[in-house]
Design an enzyme around this catalytic site. Structure first.
Site, short mmCIF file in Angstrom:
data_model
loop_
_atom_site.label_atom_id
_atom_site.label_comp_id
_atom_site.label_asym_id
_atom_site.label_seq_id
_atom_site.Cartn_x
_atom_site.Cartn_y
_atom_site.Cartn_z
N ASN A 14 33.73 46.61 38.75
CA ASN A 14 34.64 45.48 38.54
C ASN A 14 34.14 44.23 39.26
O ASN A 14 34.28 43.12 38.76
CB ASN A 14 36.06 45.83 38.97
N HIS A 109 44.33 47.86 38.24
CA HIS A 109 44.74 49.27 38.31
C HIS A 109 44.45 49.92 36.96
O HIS A 109 44.77 49.35 35.91
CB HIS A 109 46.24 49.36 38.64
N ALA A 179 38.92 47.66 28.99
CA ALA A 179 40.07 46.94 29.56
C ALA A 179 39.77 46.28 30.91
O ALA A 179 39.83 45.05 31.02
CB ALA A 179 41.25 47.91 29.70
C1 GAR Z 1 38.41 51.21 39.01
O1 GAR Z 1 38.69 52.07 37.91
C2 GAR Z 1 39.69 50.57 39.51
O2 GAR Z 1 40.58 50.25 38.49
C3 GAR Z 1 40.23 51.66 40.39
O3 GAR Z 1 39.11 52.17 41.06
C4 GAR Z 1 37.95 52.02 40.23
C5 GAR Z 1 36.88 51.30 41.00
O4 GAR Z 1 35.67 51.20 40.28
N1 GAR Z 1 41.23 51.14 41.26
C6 GAR Z 1 42.34 51.83 41.61
O5 GAR Z 1 42.55 52.97 41.26
C7 GAR Z 1 43.31 51.05 42.49
N2 GAR Z 1 44.55 51.76 42.60
P1 GAR Z 1 34.57 50.10 40.62
O6 GAR Z 1 34.26 50.21 42.11
O7 GAR Z 1 33.39 50.50 39.78
O8 GAR Z 1 35.13 48.75 40.25
#
Ligand code: GAR
Length: 196
Positions: A14, A109, A179
């Site tokens: 992200n 989220h 998304a």
């Molecule tokens: C993502 O899927 C984000 O939406 C989730 O952790 C992942 C991080 O991935 N966040 C949560 O669950 C917050 N409650 P990333 O480090 O590759 O962005």
């Protein structure tokens, strides 16, 4: 131009979406720092590769949750941050941080809030819960952060279909691609622009 500070705990896909959206989707903000609460995570490499300040603050080194909150807040303020983004940040922020950035913190989220959210629902656990429940549609939510876990005002949501044979890992990837990586930069731009 608003100064954006990004908080991370993991791989940082992200964060990468935010970096890639600078100058296109994000026109009114610029990422000035990336702070991780864990050492050695790949998100820190992504920041360095993009020439962005990368910093680590762990709860352990701070001693208490309150001291951790204050250290995070003080670092953001030192860097002149106006808008904070939680991009896969898996710690809960306390009142000292929240009070300094009221209505200026955006979280992503990986579900359609109010489903599969709140304490204990993070990362792959969210997708495990969605598959276990048997929902046919899930998605992601970009929202403002307040003192209730995943309870702040919703900014944007996007739905994603569940397919036969999905595992939590397959579903997580689809939700990110279809998304999260799309709506997070859009929501950050809304806050930077002052449209929230
Ligand atoms: C993502 O899927 C984000 O939406 C989730 O952790 C992942 C991080 O991935 N966040 C949560 O669950 C917050 N409650 P990333 O480090 O590759 O962005």
């Amino acid at each position: 131009m608003k100064k954006i500070g990004v908080l991370v705990s993991g791989g940082g896909t992200n964060l990468q979406a935010l970096i890639d959206a600078q100058g296109t989707v994000i026109k009114n903000g610029e990422i000035v720092t990336v702070v991780s609460n864990k050492e050695g995570v790949y998100a820190l490499e992504r920041a360095k590769n993009a020439g962005i300040d990368a910093h680590v603050i762990t709860r352990k080194e701070c001693g208490s949750k309150e001291a951790f909150d204050i250290a995070l807040r003080d670092y953001m303020q030192k860097m002149g941050v106006d808008v904070v983004v939680l991009a896969g940040f898996l710690a809960i922020l306390g009142e000292n941080f929240l009070a300094a950035y009221k209505d200026k913190i955006v979280n992503i989220h990986p579900s359609l809030i109010p489903s599969f959210c709140g304490d204990g629902f993070y990362g792959l656990h969210v997708h495990e819960a969605a598959l276990e429940y048997g929902v046919k549609v899930t998605g992601a939510t970009a929202h403002l952060v307040n003192e209730i876990t995943d309870g702040g005002r919703i900014l944007l949501q996007k739905a994603v279909e569940i397919q036969d044979g999905d595992t939590p890992e397959i579903l997580q990837k689809r939700v990110m691609e279809q998304a999260e990586w799309i709506i997070l930069p859009q929501a950050v731009e809304l806050v930077c622009k002052g449209e929230v």
